[in-house]
Design a protein around this motif. Structure first.
Motif, mmCIF file in Angstrom:
data_model
loop_
_atom_site.group_PDB
_atom_site.id
_atom_site.type_symbol
_atom_site.label_atom_id
_atom_site.label_comp_id
_atom_site.label_asym_id
_atom_site.label_seq_id
_atom_site.Cartn_x
_atom_site.Cartn_y
_atom_site.Cartn_z
ATOM 1 N N GLN A 60 55.821 22.335 51.009
ATOM 2 C CA GLN A 60 55.424 23.583 51.661
ATOM 3 C C GLN A 60 56.498 24.071 52.628
ATOM 4 O OE1 GLN A 60 52.575 23.799 54.882
ATOM 5 N NE2 GLN A 60 51.413 25.387 53.806
ATOM 6 N N CYS A 77 59.260 25.631 50.572
ATOM 7 C CA CYS A 77 58.923 26.759 49.698
ATOM 8 C C CYS A 77 58.490 28.004 50.479
ATOM 9 C CB CYS A 77 57.798 26.357 48.746
ATOM 10 S SG CYS A 77 58.260 25.116 47.522
ATOM 11 N N ARG A 78 57.988 27.813 51.679
ATOM 12 C CA ARG A 78 57.466 28.949 52.453
ATOM 13 C C ARG A 78 58.566 29.987 52.684
ATOM 14 N NH1 ARG A 78 54.955 27.157 57.858
ATOM 15 N NH2 ARG A 78 53.259 26.470 56.501
ATOM 16 N N GLU A 97 57.396 30.112 46.803
ATOM 17 C CA GLU A 97 56.136 30.047 47.547
ATOM 18 C C GLU A 97 54.927 30.255 46.637
ATOM 19 O OE1 GLU A 97 54.118 31.636 51.716
ATOM 20 O OE2 GLU A 97 55.958 32.567 50.973
#
Length: 239
Positions: free
Chosen positions: A157, A160-161, A166
């Motif tokens: 996370q 990827c954020r 994402e």
């Protein structure tokens, strides 16, 4: 599976594997940024010193990069991050799964976690398949240890954020939680420079087949035509 053609193998390891194990695009950007900040001769000397201090990879790092490239090419796996960027000391072996990414398309995207072992052991199966640090035990841990899953989900996370990955993360995470932590893909990769032998995976494959419940586990052995002792030189040769 086997890559028997030496020329094909060299193209593969000097191309895709080189780019992955050296993180070449990222490193090139890093170098250009530092050089752009160096406005004096002393600063330029410091930058050159930094750039020349990088340690070459070792064989297991080349093996992990090779496994990621094979999974990407053969099964469409994809990786939001190169773990080399997470090391705080040269050649550190990071905890957690060796492979952390995604597999699948559209609404079928799921997390892909895996372990990689590289071995020239002449025994079949090789020693890296057994023991607490062996491939079999590590896959069992990845299958059932919720705390390991939690760490890997947080890891992904954070990386990827705010990126193009994402949406993939959200789809995979939704599948994961909806399935009670079962809808993931696990993979064990054995990389060898020996003659292919079905006994390398037979026993462990039969044990994995006895688990009817998800998650699904894939076990692959890849046999290469060049000795593992040559891989680092091949994968890091000037392009």
């Amino acid at each position: 599976m086997s890559i028997s053609d030496e020329q094909e193998f060299e193209v593969f390891i000097k191309g895709a594997v080189y780019q992955r194990v050296t993180d070449s695009a990222f490193v090139e950007g890093f170098e250009q940024d530092l050089l752009g900040l160096a406005t004096t001769d002393m600063a330029k000397d410091t930058v050159r010193e930094i750039l020349s201090a990088s340690k070459p990879p070792v064989d297991w790092e080349v093996g992990e990069a090779m496994a990621e490239c094979l999974l990407e090419h053969e099964f469409g796996a994809f990786w939001p991050w190169n773990e080399n960027r997470d090391r705080k000391t040269p050649l550190a072996s990071l905890p957690g799964a060796d492979i952390v990414g995604f597999i699948g398309e559209g609404e079928e995207i799921r997390f892909l976690f895996g372990e990689v072992k590289t071995s020239s052991d002449k025994n079949t199966p090789p020693g890296v398949m057994s023991g607490r640090s062996g491939l079999a035990h590590q896959l069992d841990t990845l299958r059932s240890n919720i705390s390991v899953h939690a760490t890997l989900l947080r890891y992904l996370q954070a990386r990827c954020r705010g990126t193009a990955f994402e949406a993939s993360y959200k789809k995979a995470a939704q599948r994961y939680v909806a399935s009670g932590g079962k809808d993931i893909e696990l993979v064990g990769i054995l990389l060898r420079d020996t003659v292919p032998h079905e006994d390398d995976l037979r026993t462990r494959g039969q044990a994995l087949a006895g688990h009817a419940a998800p998650p699904r586990v894939r076990l692959d052995a890849w046999y290469m035509p060049k000795p593992i002792s040559d891989w680092v030189a091949l994968a890091t040769a000037p392009q």
